[in-house]
Design an enzyme around this catalytic site. Structure first.
Site, mmCIF file in Angstrom:
data_model
loop_
_atom_site.group_PDB
_atom_site.id
_atom_site.type_symbol
_atom_site.label_atom_id
_atom_site.label_comp_id
_atom_site.label_asym_id
_atom_site.label_seq_id
_atom_site.Cartn_x
_atom_site.Cartn_y
_atom_site.Cartn_z
ATOM 1 N N HIS A 185 0.825 -1.224 0.000
ATOM 2 C CA HIS A 185 0.000 0.000 0.000
ATOM 3 C C HIS A 185 0.849 1.259 0.000
ATOM 4 C CE1 HIS A 185 0.803 0.841 4.293
ATOM 5 N NE2 HIS A 185 0.718 -0.472 4.472
ATOM 6 N N CYS A 190 2.757 -4.791 6.896
ATOM 7 C CA CYS A 190 2.528 -4.778 5.448
ATOM 8 C C CYS A 190 3.746 -4.212 4.725
ATOM 9 C CB CYS A 190 1.280 -3.962 5.124
ATOM 10 S SG CYS A 190 -0.240 -4.709 5.744
#
Length: 339
Positions: free
Chosen positions: A288, A304
């Protein structure tokens, strides 16, 4: 009404005035565009430099991202430079060789800095007055937009706000029709299809490859943390969400988040996951963007893979549902494959 101006205040003001021009001295569009050859040794870290600014722009255009283009020789720029050298069978140690410089300058065309006319969309907003530091405080905001036209324009051209301001002294960036100097990095071409993604946990980088194993792109990344490390092995892309809503699950128990109940944070570039979320098959994992491009690979993530917003968009444009994403360490990385 006249107020006395103390000696101390005068000294501070004089210091600020005298120091301000030094930051941007010699750093303008012409200085950056006119860099014809690399210096004998790399410039000092943390100092604004015309050569470094052009170097970062050339790397960005070659899809070896330096992260945020700030005109300073940081770890991300050197990481990208080394990756470009490796991919092209060139050497890089403590200086940019003529061969390496030639490879970069011939990889793309056009000046490094160009003129851009601000349009209505750049200044219309809505802009957020401020972005709270705590996630719980973000949930009440109607959107997580930019805080100013300057922030929006800096991100549009992959730049730090400080470099954008240095190239445009006195500019407030709030009026459509005005012309400013920006990095020439906007790539309107269709990105090639990505067959495989590698996330190097040791190197803190993400690389994309085509079906023949050719290296397509290299991007600095923030990969996991001690609190929530990224997985090992290979996951797959399951979905790509643009302008995502961020949903906090209390079972993640992120450091600094006290909420015991789930909550959502509305979309926007200053959303905790930025402007795009590439969902992976592992529970809660994804690739992301970020609201803080200057911190990529310099601060921990929540498990992440965090990229700058523009790099996340580049990766998202090339992958598809089912694209494999391998989490590896530097010893097994194939990021030095030829282009």
């Amino acid at each position: 009404m006249f107020r006395p101006f103390s000696v101390a205040r005068f000294a501070i003001a004089l210091l600020l005035v005298s120091a301000a021009p030094a930051v941007a001295a010699g750093l303008d569009a012409a200085a950056i565009n006119d860099v014809a050859a690399p210096p004998a040794k790399l410039p000092d870290r943390g100092q604004l430099n015309a050569f470094v600014a052009r170097l970062e722009i050339l790397l960005d255009r070659a899809h070896f991202s330096p992260g945020e283009i700030d005109g300073k020789l940081g770890d991300n720029a050197q990481k990208a430079l080394r990756a470009f050298a490796d991919a092209n069978g060139l050497s890089f140690d403590k200086a940019v060789t003529p061969e390496l410089w030639s490879g970069l300058t011939t990889a793309s065309e056009g000046p490094a800095i160009v003129s851009y006319t601000i349009v209505d969309a750049d200044v219309k907003g809505p802009f957020a007055k401020r972005i709270p530091a705590r996630m719980e405080s973000m949930k009440s905001l109607p959107a997580l937009g930019y805080t100013s036209p300057r922030e929006a324009l800096a991100e549009k051209f992959h730049m730090s706000e400080a470099l954008l301001q240095a190239l445009n002294p006195g500019q407030k960036f709030d009026k459509a029709g005005e012309t400013i100097a920006v990095a020439n990095v906007v790539d309107a071409g269709k990105p090639p299809q990505v067959a495989r993604v590698e996330v190097d946990k040791t190197r803190q980088a993400l690389s994309t490859f085509d079906a023949a194993g050719k290296l397509l792109g290299f991007y600095p990344a923030t990969v996991g943390s001690a609190e929530k490390p990224t997985p090992s092995g290979t996951l797959k892309v399951t979905a790509i969400n643009k302008n995502p809503t961020y949903r906090y699950n209390p079972k993640y128990a992120f450091k600094g988040v006290r909420s015991k109940t789930p909550f959502t944070i509305r979309p926007g570039p200053n959303n905790p996951v930025g402007v795009v979320w590439i969902n992976l098959s592992g529970e809660g994992y994804g690739i992301h963007g970020t609201p803080d491009p200057g911190k990529v690979s310099k601060a921990e993530s929540h498990g992440c893979v965090r990229l700058t917003n523009w790099d996340a968009q580049r990766v998202a444009a090339g992958v598809a549902k089912g694209t494999p994403v391998a989490f590896i360490d530097s010893a097994t990385s194939s990021a030095t494959a030829t282009r």
